[in-house]
Design an enzyme around this catalytic site. Structure first.
Site, mmCIF file in Angstrom:
data_model
loop_
_atom_site.group_PDB
_atom_site.id
_atom_site.type_symbol
_atom_site.label_atom_id
_atom_site.label_comp_id
_atom_site.label_asym_id
_atom_site.label_seq_id
_atom_site.Cartn_x
_atom_site.Cartn_y
_atom_site.Cartn_z
ATOM 1 C CG HIS A 136 1.430 26.505 3.669
ATOM 2 N ND1 HIS A 136 1.011 27.627 4.353
ATOM 3 C CD2 HIS A 136 2.256 26.964 2.700
ATOM 4 C CE1 HIS A 136 1.556 28.708 3.817
ATOM 5 N NE2 HIS A 136 2.327 28.328 2.812
ATOM 6 C CD GLU A 181 -0.721 32.070 -1.667
ATOM 7 O OE1 GLU A 181 0.101 31.598 -2.475
ATOM 8 O OE2 GLU A 181 -0.573 33.166 -1.124
HETATM 9 C C1 BGC Z 1 3.020 31.224 0.499
HETATM 10 C C2 BGC Z 1 4.232 31.082 1.369
HETATM 11 C C3 BGC Z 1 5.391 31.822 0.757
HETATM 12 C C4 BGC Z 1 5.018 33.282 0.634
HETATM 13 C C5 BGC Z 1 6.133 34.187 0.127
HETATM 14 C C6 BGC Z 1 2.848 32.557 -0.102
HETATM 15 O O1 BGC Z 1 2.427 32.315 -1.387
HETATM 16 O O2 BGC Z 1 1.866 30.789 1.152
HETATM 17 O O3 BGC Z 1 4.488 29.717 1.521
HETATM 18 O O4 BGC Z 1 6.557 31.654 1.487
HETATM 19 O O5 BGC Z 1 3.944 33.400 -0.252
HETATM 20 O O6 BGC Z 1 6.523 33.856 -1.167
#
Ligand code: BGC
Length: 435
Positions: A136, A181
Site C-alpha cells: 500500500h 492503486e
Molecule cells: C489510498 C489511501 C488514501 C485514500 C484517501 C486512496 O488512494 O489508497 O491510502 O488514504 O485514497 O485519499
C-alpha cells in the site's frame, strides 16, 4: 510525481484451509464482504524503515507533519478488529508493511511475520474475513535507495517478500491484493489541477535529501518520481507475486486494486479512450490470471479533448466545491467488469468529510449504486469502505477525515461516528433495501 493525488490535493508524494476458529470453506465464506479498510503506514505508527517515513523526516519535506505514532494500530490492532466486528461488518482490509518484514535486504523478521499472521488468525477467530494488501504505497527504505521499481531485480525482490508473507499467513486470508492503486500516478497528467512546477521542485529536493540521508545517489518510489518508467517493474512484480502466492496457496483469490474514478466523456472529441488505455491499460494487461479486480472510487472525472475538464454547470456540489456524486462507484464497478471480465470487489470507496453527516448520507447512495450494478449482472463480491479510522492522509497529515471512526490524537481512543452505524446497519441487513 504524485503523492497520492486525489480530490485536487497531492496525496503521498507523487476456499480451502482451516484456520483457528473459522474453517475457510466455500460454505463458510460470507456471500458478500462488507468491510472497512486501513493501510499499515497510515495507522500503525513508527514505520521507521519505510521509504515514506524517511521522506517525512528529511528537510525539505512536503509532508505537513510526520506520521509518528499514527493511530498506534501496531499495538491496538485487536481494538480495530473488534470495532469492525461491533459495527456489524464481516471483513477487514489491512496491509502488511514490507519494511517491517524485510527491514534490510535479505533479512526477514520472523517476529513481524508472526505479528501479521496473528492479525489474520484473529480476524478469522472473530468471524471477520481478512483482505490483505501486500503493497500500500510504502516500500522499504533500502529498496528505494537501491532504485525502487527501476532496478532490474525489483520484481524478484517483491515476489520473494510476497512468498514469505504467503507462506506465513495465506491459509487464513480471504483475499489478497498485490498492489494498491499502482496506476494512481499515471492519472496525474490527466488531472484538472496537475502539480505546479514549484511543487515538483520541492518533491525533487526532498527525494534528493532522502537519497543523501541513505548514502545513495538515488531514492526512487512510485509516488515520488516519473511513474512511466516504473510501470513495467510493477506489472512484472504483480505477475511474479501472483505466481509466488499461488504456489503457497492455490485457491486464494488474488487481485490488485486500481484507482478507478467514474470517467465520463465530454464532447464528441473526448480523449477518454486515450486516458483509459494509458491509465488502466498496462494493469488490465497483466490481470488475465487474477481472480478479481479491486476498484477504488472517490469521484467522477470529466474527460475533455486533452484532459479533465470541470463538471458541467449545475452539478450538485459539496461545501468544499467537490462534486456530490456518491453513485460514481457503481459506474466504476460496471466499467471494471466490462474491461476485464473479472469479478469486482470495491476495495475502497469513501469521502473526505469533516462533517460526518456527509458521510452518513454518502454511504447508502454509494452502496445502492453498487447494488444496481449487481442487479444488472455485474459480479461484485464486496464493498469495503475507506477508511475504518481517521488516519495519516499522506502529505496532508492528519487533518483530512475519511474515517468511520474518530481517533483521539493523544489518547488514541477510537469513537465510532454515526456514519459507521449507517454502514453497519446496511451490512447487518445485507443491503440498502432491507436496512
Ligand atoms: C489510498 C489511501 C488514501 C485514500 C484517501 C486512496 O488512494 O489508497 O491510502 O488514504 O485514497 O485519499
Amino acid at each position: 510525481m504524485t503523492m497520492i493525488d486525489r480530490r485536487g490535493a497531492i496525496g503521498v508524494l507523487a476456499g480451502g484451509a482451516a484456520v483457528a476458529g473459522l474453517p475457510v470453506t466455500a460454505a463458510s465464506k460470507p456471500a458478500f464482504l462488507w468491510g472497512a479498510a486501513t493501510a499499515g503506514h497510515q495507522v500503525e505508527g513508527n514505520n521507521v524503515n519505510a521509504d515514506i517515513w524517511l521522506l517525512e523526516q528529511v528537510k525539505p519535506t512536503i509532508f505537513v507533519e510526520p506520521s509518528g505514532d499514527a493511530c498506534d494500530s501496531l499495538n491496538r490492532w485487536r481494538e480495530d478488529v473488534a470495532l469492525v466486528k461491533a459495527l456489524g461488518l464481516n471483513s477487514y482490509r489491512f496491509s502488511v508493511e514490507w519494511s517491517r518484514i524485510e527491514p534490510a535486504r535479505g533479512q526477514f523478521s520472523q517476529a513481524y511475520l508472526d505479528h501479521y499472521a496473528r492479525m489474520v488468525a484473529h480476524c478469522r477467530e472473530q468471524g471477520i474475513a481478512p483482505v490483505v494488501t501486500l503493497n500500500h504505497f510504502t516500500c522499504p527504505r533500502w529498496f528505494a535507495a537501491a532504485g525502487g521499481w527501476l532496478q532490474q531485480d525489483a520484481p524478484d525482490l517483491f515476489a520473494r517478500y510476497c512468498d514469505k508473507v504467503a507462506r506465513a499467513m495465506a491459509a487464513g486470508m480471504s483475499h489478497v491484493l498485490t498492489f494498491n492503486e499502482p496506476n494512481g500516478p499515471l492519472a496525474e497528467s490527466w488531472s484538472l489541477n496537475p502539480p505546479s512546477a514549484a511543487l515538483r521542485a520541492q518533491v525533487a529536493a526532498s527525494v534528493a535529501a532522502a537519497a543523501k540521508a541513505s548514502g545513495s545517489d538515488r531514492f526512487s518510489l512510485l509516488n515520488g518520481g516519473d511513474p512511466e518508467p516504473m510501470i513495467p517493474g510493477i506489472t512484472a512484480a504483480h505477475v511474479k507475486a501472483r505466481e509466488a502466492i499461488r504456489a503457497a496457496r492455490g485457491d486464494l483469490p488474488i487481485g490488485m486494486s486500481l484507482a478507478l474514478p467514474d470517467d465520463v466523456a465530454v464532447g464528441a472529441d473526448s480523449a477518454i479512450e486515450r486516458k483509459l488505455a494509458a491509465v488502466y491499460g498496462p494493469f488490465f494487461a497483466v490481470m488475465d490470471k487474477d481472480d478479481f479486480v479491486g476498484v477504488q472510487t472517490y469521484e467522477r472525472r470529466y474527460i475533455g479533448r486533452e484532459r479533465e475538464v470541470p463538471p458541467p454547470p449545475g452539478t450538485p456540489r459539496r461545501a468544499n466545491g467537490a462534486e456530490w456524486f456518491p453513485a460514481a462507484v457503481g459506474n466504476a464497478v460496471r466499467y471494471a467488469h466490462k474491461a476485464t471480465g473479472k469479478p469486482v470487489m470495491v476495495t475502497e470507496n469513501g469521502i473526505e468529510a469533516s462533517d460526518d453527516a456527509d458521510r452518513a448520507r454518502f454511504i447508502p447512495e454509494a452502496v445502492a449504486s453498487v447494488e444496481a450494478a449487481m442487479r444488472d449482472g455485474v459480479p461484485v463480491t464486496g464493498y469495503i469502505h475507506w477508511s475504518l479510522l481517521d488516519n495519516f492522509e499522506w502529505i496532508r497529515g492528519y487533518a483530512p477525515k475519511f474515517g468511520l471512526v474518530a481517533v483521539d490524537r493523544t489518547t488514541f481512543k477510537r469513537t465510532p461516528k454515526p456514519s459507521a452505524q449507517v454502514l453497519g446497519r446496511i451490512a447487518r441487513a445485507g443491503g440498502t433495501r432491507r436496512a
